[in-house]
Design an enzyme around this catalytic site. Sequence first.
Site, PDB file in Angstrom:
ATOM      1  N   ARG A 104       0.772  -1.179  -0.337  1.00 21.83           N
ATOM      2  CA  ARG A 104      -0.074  -0.526   0.501  1.00 21.83           C
ATOM      3  C   ARG A 104       0.764   0.920  -0.216  1.00 21.83           C
ATOM      4  O   ARG A 104       1.896   1.568   0.703  1.00 21.83           O
ATOM      5  CB  ARG A 104      -0.595   0.116   1.118  1.00 21.83           C
ATOM      6  N   THR A 108      -0.703   7.772  -0.514  1.00 23.48           N
ATOM      7  CA  THR A 108      -2.373   7.771  -0.973  1.00 23.48           C
ATOM      8  C   THR A 108      -2.859   5.836  -0.559  1.00 23.48           C
ATOM      9  O   THR A 108      -4.482   6.460  -1.213  1.00 23.48           O
ATOM     10  CB  THR A 108      -2.093   7.194  -3.230  1.00 23.48           C
ATOM     11  N   ASP A 200       0.344  -3.573  12.401  1.00 22.11           N
ATOM     12  CA  ASP A 200       0.191  -4.026  11.257  1.00 22.11           C
ATOM     13  C   ASP A 200       0.258  -5.872  11.872  1.00 22.11           C
ATOM     14  O   ASP A 200       1.848  -6.063  12.120  1.00 22.11           O
ATOM     15  CB  ASP A 200       2.009  -3.911  11.030  1.00 22.11           C
TER      16      ASP A 200
END
Length: 209
Positions: A104, A108, A200
């Site tokens: 990712r 953005t 994460d």
Amino acid sequence: MGHVTVIDHPLVQHKLSHLRDVRTGPKEFRELVQELAMLLCYEATRDLPLTDVTVETPIGPAHAKELAGKKLGIVPILRAGLGMVDGLLSLIPAAKVGHIGLYRDPETLTPVDYYCKLPPDVQERDIIIVDPMLATGGSAVEAISLVKKAGCKSIKLVNLIAAPEGVRIVQEAHPDVDIFIAAIDSRLNEHGYIVPGLGDAGDRLYGTK
């Protein structure tokens, strides 16, 4: 619209609580991810077709059932999805495994694909795409699109934790894909992480930052 199944079995919820805990280290985290993947796979494969067979028990013949030979495939989204593969293979060891590499973009939040290797007969298989987290939904949408481009017609998505935003994005982009998850959390934060989530998943699986 694809069906969303939240698997609220007590064992799933118990293991998920330990998975979320910040005190859970990488070794236990990896074990829990595999166990949860196996439990979710149990539900995701509930509709596999069966065929009638006769087997010989120590007492005599028995009319029984076995899988009808439907070909299956598992496709983890790298890298965190790798942590779920062994859990699924423990239930469906004949499945073939493909890999899709996505990351990712931190600015953005859109997915960028860097690797895709699928079984050569993927179009003949029921594919289960796995990734611990369904956050923005971008990676899942891209992975499903790549599998569809390879000719696959039957795809399921299995995640441990999802954000409502991610579920909605996948449903809008791929209404033919059923989603199996252990929990839908409240929201995404400004960095695209699920709240409360578990942090994460890749870092916690492999001890990285």
